[in-house]
Scaffold this motif. Structure first.
Motif, PDB file in Angstrom:
ATOM      1  N   ALA A 170      44.654  39.441  42.712  1.00 29.54           N
ATOM      2  CA  ALA A 170      43.549  38.657  42.725  1.00 29.54           C
ATOM      3  C   ALA A 170      42.713  37.977  41.643  1.00 29.54           C
ATOM      4  O   ALA A 170      42.183  36.980  41.381  1.00 29.54           O
ATOM      5  N   VAL A 171      42.990  38.750  40.390  1.00 28.52           N
ATOM      6  CA  VAL A 171      42.815  38.362  38.881  1.00 28.52           C
ATOM      7  C   VAL A 171      43.297  37.356  38.832  1.00 28.52           C
ATOM      8  O   VAL A 171      42.998  36.545  38.245  1.00 28.52           O
ATOM      9  N   MET A 172      44.993  37.524  38.887  1.00 23.91           N
ATOM     10  CA  MET A 172      45.726  36.309  38.304  1.00 23.91           C
ATOM     11  C   MET A 172      45.111  35.103  39.722  1.00 23.91           C
ATOM     12  O   MET A 172      45.644  33.828  39.021  1.00 23.91           O
ATOM     13  N   GLU A 185      37.780  43.859  38.061  1.00 22.83           N
ATOM     14  CA  GLU A 185      38.160  42.902  37.775  1.00 22.83           C
ATOM     15  C   GLU A 185      37.669  41.768  37.102  1.00 22.83           C
ATOM     16  O   GLU A 185      38.397  41.415  36.136  1.00 22.83           O
ATOM     17  N   ASN A 186      36.187  41.826  36.403  1.00 22.19           N
ATOM     18  CA  ASN A 186      35.904  41.120  35.693  1.00 22.19           C
ATOM     19  C   ASN A 186      36.378  41.240  33.858  1.00 22.19           C
ATOM     20  O   ASN A 186      36.713  40.861  33.073  1.00 22.19           O
ATOM     21  N   GLY A 187      36.802  42.803  34.836  1.00 23.56           N
ATOM     22  CA  GLY A 187      37.415  43.238  32.962  1.00 23.56           C
ATOM     23  C   GLY A 187      38.304  43.102  32.657  1.00 23.56           C
ATOM     24  O   GLY A 187      38.407  42.813  32.013  1.00 23.56           O
ATOM     25  N   GLN A 188      39.127  43.274  33.439  1.00 24.45           N
ATOM     26  CA  GLN A 188      40.321  42.730  33.679  1.00 24.45           C
ATOM     27  C   GLN A 188      40.694  40.925  32.959  1.00 24.45           C
ATOM     28  O   GLN A 188      41.097  40.481  32.127  1.00 24.45           O
ATOM     29  N   ILE A 189      39.627  40.045  33.753  1.00 28.57           N
ATOM     30  CA  ILE A 189      39.464  39.117  33.584  1.00 28.57           C
ATOM     31  C   ILE A 189      39.449  38.771  32.633  1.00 28.57           C
ATOM     32  O   ILE A 189      39.997  37.642  31.886  1.00 28.57           O
ATOM     33  N   MET A 190      38.363  39.323  31.714  1.00 31.76           N
ATOM     34  CA  MET A 190      37.937  39.201  30.345  1.00 31.76           C
ATOM     35  C   MET A 190      39.114  39.807  29.420  1.00 31.76           C
ATOM     36  O   MET A 190      39.376  38.427  28.106  1.00 31.76           O
ATOM     37  N   LYS A 211      50.830  49.553  26.622  1.00 33.07           N
ATOM     38  CA  LYS A 211      50.858  48.307  27.344  1.00 33.07           C
ATOM     39  C   LYS A 211      49.667  47.967  27.825  1.00 33.07           C
ATOM     40  O   LYS A 211      49.179  49.184  28.792  1.00 33.07           O
ATOM     41  N   PHE A 212      48.621  46.819  28.148  1.00 30.42           N
ATOM     42  CA  PHE A 212      47.816  46.556  28.932  1.00 30.42           C
ATOM     43  C   PHE A 212      48.410  46.524  31.019  1.00 30.42           C
ATOM     44  O   PHE A 212      49.398  46.451  30.924  1.00 30.42           O
ATOM     45  N   PRO A 213      47.959  46.976  31.762  1.00 29.56           N
ATOM     46  CA  PRO A 213      48.115  47.379  32.491  1.00 29.56           C
ATOM     47  C   PRO A 213      47.814  46.167  33.460  1.00 29.56           C
ATOM     48  O   PRO A 213      47.516  45.048  33.234  1.00 29.56           O
ATOM     49  N   ASN A 214      48.585  46.133  34.308  1.00 35.38           N
ATOM     50  CA  ASN A 214      48.804  44.541  34.955  1.00 35.38           C
ATOM     51  C   ASN A 214      47.754  44.543  35.897  1.00 35.38           C
ATOM     52  O   ASN A 214      47.607  44.587  36.311  1.00 35.38           O
TER      53      ASN A 214
END
Length: 751
Positions: free
Chosen positions: A713-715, A602-607, A706-709
């Motif tokens: 929770a991240v959004m 999750e934090n990786g996606q946030i970054m 493309k980056f994964p969506n």
């Protein structure tokens, strides 16, 4: 018997002939027995080995370089065209198939012309077998007597070679060992160097050109003396006709063709990816040393190894083009920004320091010269070549002129890797390997500036600080840090503003980065960097948040890869496998990927989302606005204190690129932030390169990725206002013109 010969003159003549004959016999016997140096026996001639150049290949199977003492790449008889061997026999040894190593008819012709007619152009009468003997066992001593001895030794060796090898074998042994000039030995290396093709693909006129060089490798070198080479080529073609290898019509037609080379140099200074090839060479030397400790003896200059690397040659060429395109203009703007106030013109202290730290100065100092004598020598004008982005020209200049000329050049380091494995795709260690050998990827440690901030923010997320936490942008003077007071670039009034973490990172807000570091704790940020593969010792200071740590590009790239590789860092690597000359595997190298994640999914996606904002609306927005690039990109710019280092990190789903721009001399920086900031000095190299990749459909697997969506929770965690203004009462009691003072909290606890 001799007493019966009454004529004294006849008796003396016969005795003289016998004496000469006996002397010659004894001389031959002595040579045969090794009195003038050992002659190889048939066993040694059967088992001799070439010194083979090692070849370096890109991942897309392009030969990009060689390591050699003598550039030689042996091939088999089947790998050369028939026209090549016919050209060789026609011009060098037309009775090759009729003699057994020594052409006595030719020797008598040469002896008659040389001794009786004093014709010094009669030639040497050596057969291809004798020339092969000379190639395999070069002459060691000069002088007429030693030359005669060498000739006789070569005849003996030639006869032994003919008894061991077939005619085709001898032709190939000769073609694989003979010098073609330009430090190139063997027909395959010569073909690749002069025509950029394998010997098997040589056209008849190309074969004739190369064979024509053998009489005088410098005088008939087509690169140096094209007119001489053309005449010699045509003579070879005529000899082929005289020996019934080609028709008169073919000769007439081929003689009309111009001399056309496709010269390709395989040296350390020229060709694509010179810094990459040098790093491969260093790593191979280390590998060979380790192999020797295991009992295996490999020499990268003589063992004929094939080194298969990770580099994409097409991407590298485009990257180098983009670098030159940007750096040429940037250098011009850089020099204009200083004008006559440039440090290399006006800073006497710096100029003296550069002179006194130079190798020429040290050499003359150690030789005992006085200061005025040294400076007289260093200021002596002479014709030397000074290179710049526009031209290479000979100028009347001194050693001091040369030192100051190259002092002013901006340099760069740019690295692209596959973030899943660490495989290096492009490697630009500097602007010009000939003049700037220092590699800014593997050797240089520079302050990384704001390029370090994502690690700070990642540590914050990992320690429970929510991405929608707000931090005041107000400048603070930290009293327990000697009043250190980080500020933000630009003139924006931020005293009443509070930024979310995403907004602060995307716009590289310094005051907030330090507060995020303070809230997280310096030890936890340092540990986070270590978890992401940063092994460099980091300063345990608040300024760490602003990138005062000095880190190599390849190390930083391995850490950033974790954002694209499920939280796992990688170690950039260059070599995939090593084989012998027959392509049998010696060793395969596996990617070095961290076993554990450095942060949660999750934090990786946030970054990634935060760094997307950097590109879409933050400090790297010119990728969109100026260059019109629409690819999926996340990124981070970086600019260090006094504008000495400019950075840009670009993250795409399948490719990671890090670019640095600055000067080799740390004492000189850009004259202004607008010119020296990462978005202006470093980012364009990546942007121009990506434009070139976008234009080539073969790179769609990278450019269209493309980056994964992100998860819901991240959004949700990022769903907040970017900026909040202080409330009425807070503004009422805050003096925006007065700097806030406090102690920097050094404890690890969260607040």
């Amino acid at each position: 018997m001799f007493k019966k010969i009454k004529n004294p003159f006849l008796r003396i003549g016969i005795l003289s002939l016998l004496a000469v004959g006996s002397s010659i016999f004894l001389l031959l016997l002595a040579i045969y027995l090794g009195a003038w140096g050992k002659i190889p026996n048939t066993g040694e001639l059967t088992d001799f080995k070439y010194q083979r150049a090692s070849e370096v290949y890109s991942a897309d199977s392009v030969l990009i370089g060689k390591y050699f003492l003598f550039d030689r790449q042996p091939i088999q008889f089947e790998a050369v065209p028939k026209n090549l061997t016919e050209a060789l026999v026609a011009i060098e040894d037309e009775r090759f198939y009729d003699h057994s190593g020594i052409d006595y008819k030719s020797l008598l012709r040469v002896a008659f012309k040389t001794i009786l007619m004093q014709d010094q152009s009669a030639g040497g009468g050596s057969t291809l077998s004798q020339q092969l003997a000379k190639n395999l066992y070069p002459r060691e001593k000069s002088g007429k007597f030693n030359l005669a001895i060498s000739k006789l030794k070569e005849m003996i060796i030639a006869s032994r070679l003919e008894s061991i090898y077939s005619k085709n074998d001898i032709l190939m042994l000769y073609l694989n060992t003979v010098s073609f000039g330009d430090n190139t030995f063997g027909i395959e290396s010569a073909s690749l160097k002069f025509f950029n093709k394998s010997a098997r693909d040589l056209k008849l006129e190309e074969s004739a050109t190369l064979v024509g060089m053998l009489k005088a490798t410098y005088g008939y070198n087509p690169r140096v003396f094209p007119k001489n080479s053309l005449k010699r080529r045509n003579l070879v073609l005529q000899s082929m006709y005289s020996n019934n290898f080609i028709s008169q019509q073919e000769v007439d037609s081929l003689k009309q063709l111009p001399l056309k080379l496709n010269y390709r140099e395989y040296d350390y200074d020229q060709g694509i990816a010179p810094y990459f090839r040098e790093e491969v060479r260093k790593q191979m030397l280390g590998w060979a040393k380790a192999q020797k400790e295991k009992g295996q003896d490999y020499n990268i200059y003589t063992s004929g190894l094939k080194i298969y690397t990770t580099l994409d040659s097409k991407m590298q060429i485009l990257a180098e083009e983009a670098m030159v395109q940007h750096m040429k203009g940037l250098q011009n703007n850089f020099e204009k920004s200083y004008g006559n106030r440039a440090p290399w013109k006006s800073d006497k202290k710096l100029i003296n320091k550069i002179i006194q730290s130079s190798e020429p100065y040290k050499k003359w100092k150690n030789a005992g010269l006085k200061e005025d004598q040294i400076m007289d020598s260093m200021n002596l004008k002479k014709e030397i070549q000074l290179s710049d982005w526009n031209q290479n020209e000979m100028r009347s200049a001194s050693t001091v002129d040369s030192l100051l000329h190259y002092l002013k050049f901006l340099n760069t380091g740019s690295l692209s890797i596959d973030p899943k494995t660490g495989a290096v795709k492009t490697w630009i260690g500097g602007i010009n390997f000939k003049h700037f050998k220092y590699d800014h990827i593997s050797q240089s440690k520079r302050q990384v500036g704001s390029a370090f901030k994502p690690i700070v923010y990642t540590a914050a997320l990992e320690n429970g600080i929510a991405p929608c936490t707000y931090f005041s942008a107000q400048e603070v003077a930290y009293e327990n840090m000697e009043g250190w007071s980080p500020s933000n670039s630009g003139k924006k009034d931020e005293a009443y503003l509070n930024y979310s973490m995403e907004e602060a990172l995307s716009n590289s807000v310094n005051t907030v980065a330090v507060k995020v570091l303070e809230k997280t704790g310096i030890p936890k940020v340092i540990q986070q960097a270590k978890n992401m593969g940063i092994d460099t010792k980091l300063p345990s200071l608040p300024s760490l948040a602003l990138g005062t740590a000095e880190i190599k590009i390849n190390e930083l790239a391995g850490a950033y890869a974790s954002y694209l590789n499920n939280g796992k860092s990688v170690t950039p690597f260059l070599i995939e496998r090593i084989t012998n000359e027959k392509d049998s595997i010696i060793e395969i190298f596996k990617p070095a990927v961290a076993e554990k994640r450095a942060f949660s999914e999750e934090n990786g996606q946030i970054m990634i989302e935060m760094m997307k904002a950097t590109v879409n609306s933050g400090t790297a927005a010119r990728i969109r606005t100026t260059y019109g690039i629409k690819n999926d990109i996340a990124g981070k710019t970086g600019t260090t204190q006094n504008n000495k280092d400019a950075w840009f990190v670009a993250l795409t789903p399948r490719l990671l690129n890090i670019t640095w721009v600055g000067l080799d001399n740390h004492e000189i920086g850009f004259n202004s932030t607008s010119l020296g900031q990462g978005a202006n000095a470093a980012l364009p190299i990546f942007a121009l390169w990506l434009q070139k990749l976008n234009a080539d459909k073969s790179f769609n697997y990278i450019t269209k990725a493309k980056f994964p969506n992100p998860s819901s929770a991240v959004m949700s965690n990022l769903d907040c206002e970017a900026v909040k203004r202080d409330g009425f009462f807070k503004r009422l009691f805050k003096n925006p013109k007065k700097k806030k003072t406090k102690d920097f909290k050094t404890s690890n606890s969260k607040t």
